[in-house]
Motif scaffolding. Structure first.
Motif, mmCIF file in Angstrom:
data_model
loop_
_atom_site.group_PDB
_atom_site.id
_atom_site.type_symbol
_atom_site.label_atom_id
_atom_site.label_comp_id
_atom_site.label_asym_id
_atom_site.label_seq_id
_atom_site.Cartn_x
_atom_site.Cartn_y
_atom_site.Cartn_z
ATOM 1 N N VAL A 174 -5.594 -106.286 -17.707
ATOM 2 C CA VAL A 174 -5.493 -105.011 -18.812
ATOM 3 C C VAL A 174 -5.258 -105.078 -20.228
ATOM 4 O O VAL A 174 -6.171 -104.726 -21.022
ATOM 5 N N GLU A 175 -4.470 -106.046 -20.469
ATOM 6 C CA GLU A 175 -4.170 -106.436 -21.902
ATOM 7 C C GLU A 175 -5.450 -106.904 -22.574
ATOM 8 O O GLU A 175 -5.703 -106.928 -23.662
ATOM 9 N N ALA B 218 -8.263 -106.646 -21.342
ATOM 10 C CA ALA B 218 -9.544 -105.779 -21.672
ATOM 11 C C ALA B 218 -9.340 -104.869 -22.722
ATOM 12 O O ALA B 218 -10.302 -104.446 -23.379
ATOM 13 N N LEU B 219 -8.122 -104.717 -23.279
ATOM 14 C CA LEU B 219 -7.925 -103.652 -24.335
ATOM 15 C C LEU B 219 -8.040 -104.487 -25.815
ATOM 16 O O LEU B 219 -8.406 -104.267 -26.853
ATOM 17 N N VAL B 220 -7.599 -106.123 -25.516
ATOM 18 C CA VAL B 220 -7.700 -106.752 -27.085
ATOM 19 C C VAL B 220 -8.925 -107.454 -27.184
ATOM 20 O O VAL B 220 -9.436 -107.572 -28.470
#
Length: 131
Positions: A15-16, A18-20
């Motif tokens: 998830v991290e 995918a955000l960055v």
């Protein structure tokens, strides 16, 4: 209890990332596009200086435009806008000659197109005294 907690955190890194990752790519492609714009500006600046040098020795408008196009071979010469003032018939020895070169740089990255106006127009001018 500790094993249950570890299992629940397995997707955290995904998830991290995918955000960055989109922000990273936006920054990377922005640097690439600005590098292209910077390269075009340096090429245009050098081409204007070459045109100014030809103008100082009494070159015709056609010779000035030809030297500008030859000084920037990696740029599309059809897109170059070259302005020479005063015109060839009005130039005299000791008078200043202004050469202005403008070039539109087309941006390729779609997201950057929405942030920055496309095309980015780079321009350079030089004023030299005719001998």
């Amino acid at each position: 209890m500790i094993r249950e907690r570890r299992k629940s955190e397995q997707g955290q890194a995904l998830v991290e990332m995918a955000l960055v990752l989109p922000l990273f790519f936006l920054l990377l492609f922005g640097v690439i596009e600005m590098g292209r714009v910077g390269y075009a500006y340096i090429s245009i600046s050098n081409a204007a200086r070459e045109g100014g040098r030809v103008a100082t020795i009494g070159g015709t408008d056609l010779e000035i435009k030809s030297s500008i196009e030859n000084a920037a071979p990696s740029l599309d010469s059809a897109s170059l806008t070259i302005t020479i003032f005063p015109s060839e018939s009005n130039r005299q020895s000791g008078q200043e000659v202004k050469v202005n070169v403008t070039y539109p740089v087309q941006l390729f990255i779609p997201i950057i197109n929405n942030i920055i106006a496309n095309p980015v127009v780079v321009s350079s001018s030089i004023v030299m005294r005719q001998e």
